[in-house]
Design an enzyme around this catalytic site. Structure first.
Site, short mmCIF file in Angstrom:
data_model
loop_
_atom_site.label_atom_id
_atom_site.label_comp_id
_atom_site.label_asym_id
_atom_site.label_seq_id
_atom_site.Cartn_x
_atom_site.Cartn_y
_atom_site.Cartn_z
N SER A 25 26.73 -104.13 -48.96
CA SER A 25 25.32 -104.48 -49.04
C SER A 25 24.92 -104.69 -50.51
O SER A 25 25.70 -104.44 -51.42
CB SER A 25 24.46 -103.38 -48.40
OG SER A 25 24.64 -102.16 -49.08
N TYR A 26 23.68 -105.10 -50.70
CA TYR A 26 23.17 -105.42 -52.03
C TYR A 26 23.38 -104.22 -52.97
O TYR A 26 22.90 -103.12 -52.69
CB TYR A 26 21.69 -105.77 -51.94
CG TYR A 26 21.09 -106.24 -53.23
CD1 TYR A 26 21.47 -107.47 -53.78
CD2 TYR A 26 20.15 -105.48 -53.90
CE1 TYR A 26 20.90 -107.91 -54.97
CE2 TYR A 26 19.59 -105.91 -55.09
CZ TYR A 26 19.97 -107.13 -55.62
OH TYR A 26 19.43 -107.57 -56.79
N PRO A 27 24.12 -104.43 -54.08
CA PRO A 27 24.49 -103.29 -54.92
C PRO A 27 23.44 -102.86 -55.95
O PRO A 27 23.58 -101.80 -56.55
CB PRO A 27 25.76 -103.78 -55.63
CG PRO A 27 25.58 -105.25 -55.72
CD PRO A 27 24.83 -105.64 -54.47
N ARG A 28 22.41 -103.64 -56.15
CA ARG A 28 21.43 -103.29 -57.17
C ARG A 28 20.21 -102.63 -56.52
O ARG A 28 19.11 -103.14 -56.54
CB ARG A 28 21.00 -104.53 -57.95
CG ARG A 28 22.13 -105.15 -58.74
CD ARG A 28 21.66 -106.33 -59.56
NE ARG A 28 22.77 -106.96 -60.25
CZ ARG A 28 23.18 -106.66 -61.47
NH1 ARG A 28 22.58 -105.70 -62.14
NH2 ARG A 28 24.19 -107.30 -62.02
#
Length: 122
Positions: A25-28
């Protein structure tokens, strides 16, 4: 980055590559809470077909009432789930070593979040 002994810039570049491949999933994000509708069983079930430690651990996790819903963390940006695996693949299918190590860490962390607490013996 400390655990994998790589710099934060290298880590984020590799995590972004994994995200762009649909593997995580989106890492940030700082989110530590899963939404109530998140389907943990479906995700864990997808790992049962992966050879090696992911498959065997996932199978054990889904048997004998070993699964626990992950605890609610404090942070929730309401835009993204916690950093989570999105696709079950054998780690050795990821050619880039840094990406492979990050993916492995994300999967192990996720499976640990869904597991019972370890119990030590004295």
């Amino acid at each position: 980055s400390k655990y994998l002994r790589i710099g934060s810039e290298t880590l984020m570049e590799a995590a972004e590559a994994l995200y762009n491949q649909g593997l995580i999933s989106y890492p940030r994000t700082e989110t530590e809470r899963f939404r109530q509708e998140f389907n943990h069983f479906e995700l864990i079930q997808s790992f049962t077909s992966v050879d090696g430690e992911f498959g065997s651990y996932s199978t054990k996790l889904l048997s004998d009432n070993n699964f626990l819903t992950p605890r609610l963390g404090q942070n929730d940006d309401k835009a993204h789930p916690p950093i989570t695996p999105c696709k079950a693949v054998p780690p050795n299918s990821i050619n880039d070593v840094t990406q492979r190590n990050i993916y492995t860490l994300v999967v192990k962390h996720y499976l640990a979040c869904c597991s019972r607490d370890a119990m030590g013996k004295e």
